[in-house]
Enzyme design. Structure first.
Site, short mmCIF file in Angstrom:
data_model
loop_
_atom_site.label_atom_id
_atom_site.label_comp_id
_atom_site.label_asym_id
_atom_site.label_seq_id
_atom_site.Cartn_x
_atom_site.Cartn_y
_atom_site.Cartn_z
N ARG A 94 42.61 21.38 10.80
CA ARG A 94 43.04 22.39 9.83
C ARG A 94 44.44 22.88 10.16
NH1 ARG A 94 38.04 26.46 9.46
NH2 ARG A 94 38.18 26.08 11.67
N ALA B 148 29.63 14.89 17.28
CA ALA B 148 29.66 16.28 16.80
C ALA B 148 28.34 16.62 16.11
CB ALA B 148 30.86 16.47 15.89
N ARG B 149 28.26 16.33 14.82
CA ARG B 149 27.03 16.55 14.08
C ARG B 149 26.87 15.45 13.03
NH1 ARG B 149 25.72 19.41 17.56
NH2 ARG B 149 25.06 21.59 17.51
N ARG C 290 38.68 22.04 21.23
CA ARG C 290 38.54 21.80 22.67
C ARG C 290 38.07 20.38 22.97
NH1 ARG C 290 36.72 27.50 22.59
NH2 ARG C 290 34.99 26.67 21.39
N ILE C 291 37.00 19.95 22.27
CA ILE C 291 36.44 18.62 22.58
C ILE C 291 37.40 17.52 22.09
CG2 ILE C 291 34.50 17.05 22.18
CD1 ILE C 291 32.68 19.58 22.04
N HIS D 298 21.32 12.33 20.91
CA HIS D 298 22.00 13.62 21.07
C HIS D 298 22.10 13.99 22.56
CE1 HIS D 298 22.92 17.61 18.83
NE2 HIS D 298 23.60 17.55 19.96
N GLU E 205 18.47 14.52 11.99
CA GLU E 205 17.94 14.38 13.33
C GLU E 205 16.61 15.09 13.49
OE1 GLU E 205 21.49 14.63 15.88
OE2 GLU E 205 20.18 15.76 17.20
C1 8YV Z 1 23.61 20.97 22.74
C2 8YV Z 1 25.38 20.40 21.05
O1 8YV Z 1 22.91 20.41 23.75
O2 8YV Z 1 26.16 22.41 21.97
C3 8YV Z 1 26.09 21.70 21.01
O3 8YV Z 1 26.61 22.02 19.92
O4 8YV Z 1 25.46 19.65 20.18
C4 8YV Z 1 24.50 19.94 22.15
O5 8YV Z 1 25.30 19.25 23.04
C5 8YV Z 1 22.67 21.55 21.73
O6 8YV Z 1 23.34 22.08 20.65
C6 8YV Z 1 21.80 22.60 22.35
O7 8YV Z 1 21.42 23.58 21.44
#
Ligand code: 8YV
Length: 331
Positions: free
Chosen positions: A181, A242-243, A160-161, A293, A272
């Site tokens: 994938r 993302a992460r 989606r993103i 974040h 983080e």
């Molecule tokens: C959220 C995020 O704010 O939704 C996600 O996966 O990375 C963030 O944008 C965060 O995870 C809140 O728990």
């Protein structure tokens, strides 16, 4: 199905309207001063709550889930990513897990484009120059960045993103490349004029901008490894909303220090909220734009995330399958 109001424990301060509605519907324990839960407090919570509402800052691993009482039936995560929760361990214990997809897609995609432009056009350095009184008048050769129009964007993770990023990037004149994938629907590929790369390595070597938009799972941990970062072009930039764990951060720092790639825009970090001095130095040098974040940090997103949490809990209370249930085979 629970006849009386179920006991809900919310681990962080949520928007007022969300908390108010939760208090109306459930027997809700709030965290008004927003102090992140310690591990001990989290364990105490899983021993008493019927539903836990955690966030990315709560690490709900196998050991925490193992200590949950029989009453815990639902973990309704306030967030899209569920890498903070051991989904398999929860499933083994009969605990359902839900997330909050869709509602933060557009804001996170906006942030991705924002970072791309901020890095390429040196926003951070310009702001610093103004704050420090270094603007002595326009100059033809001062603060020159790089154009993003006409460049190639490689999206890692076309969910989606990733797709929302592609739509925006196309409007900014970038050509869309992606690795996923699975190949996306032909209609979407056509709309975006997107080029699919089954090989991530091949894509990384050919694009000017890399955007990380996949979830963090065991399979994507350090997906952008030292070897893969070395494949990127010297003038290229990488953006991660993302992460942090998806990029080998030490390898990224080294590549930036050695000029192997040109810049990074990071809304998320490995380890983080810690941020290394090396990374901060790169930020001061204008080689990295680092944010705390903030991808989904709009009033609208956070409100709608809360609403999704409520819908998931309510549906579960009514004895139905919550709409955003995450199953172990989905991560
Ligand atoms: C959220 C995020 O704010 O939704 C996600 O996966 O990375 C963030 O944008 C965060 O995870 C809140 O728990």
């Amino acid at each position: 199905m629970t006849a009386t109001k179920p006991k809900i424990i919310v681990t962080r301060k949520l928007p007022d309207a969300v908390e108010t509605r939760m208090c109306e519907l459930f027997d809700t324990e709030l965290n008004l001063d927003d102090t992140p839960f310690s591990r001990a407090r989290l364990i105490e919570a899983v021993k008493t709550a019927e539903c836990l509402v955690p966030t990315v800052t709560d690490r709900i691993d196998r050991s925490v889930i193992g200590q949950a009482g029989e009453q815990l039936k639902l973990i309704a995560n306030f967030g899209n990513g569920v890498d903070n929760i051991d989904i398999a361990a929860a499933a083994e214990k009969g605990i359902a897990v839900t997330n909050t997809p869709n509602v933060l897609t557009e804001d996170t995609a906006d942030m991705t484009l924002g970072l791309m432009i901020a890095v390429a056009r040196r926003f951070d350095e310009g702001v610093d120059a103004m704050r420090e009184g270094r603007f002595k008048g326009w100059s033809p050769t001062w603060m020159l960045g790089r154009r993003i129009w006409g460049k190639r964007l490689g999206i890692v993770g076309m969910g989606r993103i990733g797709t929302a990023v592609a739509r925006r990037a196309k409007a900014f004149g970038l050509s869309i490349h992606y690795h996923n994938r699975e190949r996306v629907a032909e209609q979407v590929e056509q709309e975006l004029e997107a080029t699919y790369w089954a090989s991530l390595d091949q894509m990384l070597a050919r694009v000017d901008v890399v955007s990380v938009n996949c979830p963090h799972t065991p399979a994507t941990f350090h997906l952008l490894s030292a070897r893969r970062i070395a494949l990127m072009q010297p003038g290229s930039i990488i953006v991660n909303t993302a992460r942090g764990e998806i990029i080998d951060q030490d390898a990224l720092v080294k590549a930036l220090q050695e000029g192997k790639i040109a810049g990074a825009g990071l809304d998320v970090l490995e380890h983080e909220p810690a941020v290394s001095e090396d990374l901060m130095e790169l930020s001061r040098q204008g080689k990295a734009v680092i944010l705390p974040h903030m991808g989904s940090a709009t009033i609208e997103s956070r409100q709608e995330m809360g609403e999704r949490v409520i819908i998931n809990i309510r549906t579960w209370m009514d004895g139905h399958r919550p709409p955003d249930r995450i199953l172990p085979n989905m991560v």
